[in-house]
Design an enzyme around this catalytic site. Structure first.
Site, PDB file in Angstrom:
ATOM      1  N   CYS A  50       5.701  -8.495   3.535  1.00 63.98           N
ATOM      2  CA  CYS A  50       6.393  -8.125   4.767  1.00 63.98           C
ATOM      3  C   CYS A  50       7.661  -7.378   4.380  1.00 63.98           C
ATOM      4  CB  CYS A  50       6.735  -9.383   5.563  1.00 63.98           C
ATOM      5  SG  CYS A  50       7.749  -9.113   7.032  1.00 63.98           S
ATOM      6  N   CYS A  61       5.485  -0.998   7.377  1.00 61.38           N
ATOM      7  CA  CYS A  61       5.252  -2.383   7.800  1.00 61.38           C
ATOM      8  C   CYS A  61       3.820  -2.721   7.423  1.00 61.38           C
ATOM      9  CB  CYS A  61       5.465  -2.516   9.310  1.00 61.38           C
ATOM     10  SG  CYS A  61       4.956  -4.116  10.006  1.00 61.38           S
TER      11      CYS A  61
END
Length: 265
Positions: A75, A186
């Protein structure tokens, strides 16, 4: 010292890290993988750094309790907020984080214009600013925060009109500015590649860092003599939200059906 057969912990705010998990399993098929989807606290991109650090500490502690030999922060937002903190807490533990692929994008662009799709938290971070300062002095980088995109991907309906419309709204300004290279900043966004293929010209390069993270994990495990040997490893899943929701999404994004346990912290 951890054993070679010990598992590797992989975490994300939700299901986006499954894109990284797939790259790890492809490169390191013998590794046993533990995946925590912190879906009960999504989206990280709109949370404070302190909040995200606390979540990552809980998950790191859980991985340690499970005997993990390494941890991957799959992440970008969690890496920005927590990787330095976790390396201080666990100085001997191999830790791999994510960062937007600014360096390869700057090398790949022909027009000199690079677009970045990412969360607000990633784009506003000092870490991202440092990446631009280090690798993007000779190119123009146009950033596009994407609020709401992660939540739509989390539904597992990657063909929804709402998702298509939102993505189009984020991508179009980048194309209009002359971007020929697009960074997916992302880990949720690689699941949008099929949609993006219909939105951008064929000569626009789309870059993410999942494969690079898998290679870095292999390097660190090898350097610490921790690469697993023997039979293929399995993956196990936890979520801080409703396990049934993740069970339904796994066949779509992971392409396999696996059991999901509850992660209560």
């Amino acid at each position: 010292m951890a054993e070679r057969s010990a598992p590797v912990g992989v975490m994300d705010s939700g299901v986006g890290g499954l894109s990284v998990l797939a790259e790890i399993q492809r490169l390191l098929p013998n590794e046993t993988l533990l995946y925590v989807a912190d879906c009960g606290h999504i989206p990280y991109g709109e949370k404070s750094p302190d909040y995200i650090r606390e979540r990552c500490r809980h998950i790191a502690e859980f991985f340690h309790e499970q005997g993990a030999k390494a941890m991957v922060l799959a992440c970008n937002t969690a890496t920005v907020a927590a990787v330095a903190d976790l390396r201080e807490l666990y100085p001997t533990w191999p830790l791999v984080g994510m960062e937007p692929a600014v360096k390869p994008a700057a090398a790949a662009t022909r027009s000199g214009v690079v677009g970045v799709l990412a969360t607000t938290g990633t784009l506003q971070s000092a870490k991202f600013a440092a990446l631009l300062d280090r690798f993007a002095n000779d190119v123009q980088v146009i950033t596009q925060p994407c609020p709401g995109l992660v939540e739509l991907i989390e539904t597992g309906d990657l063909a929804s009109p709402a998702l298509r419309q939102m993505l189009q709204g984020y991508v179009q300004p980048l194309l209009a500015a002359g971007c020929d290279t697009l960074i997916l900043g992302c880990t949720h966004y690689p699941f949008l590649r099929p949609l993006l293929a219909g939105m951008v010209p064929n000569d626009v390069a789309i870059i993410d860092t999942g494969a690079a993270v898998a290679r870095q994990l292999r390097r660190l495990l090898g350097a610490n003599d921790l690469l697993a040997k023997g039979p293929a490893g399995a993956a196990r899943f936890w979520t801080s939200a409703d396990p049934e929701a993740l069970r339904k999404i796994l066949p779509v994004l992971w392409h396999k059906s696996d059991d999901v346990q509850s992660f209560a912290l």
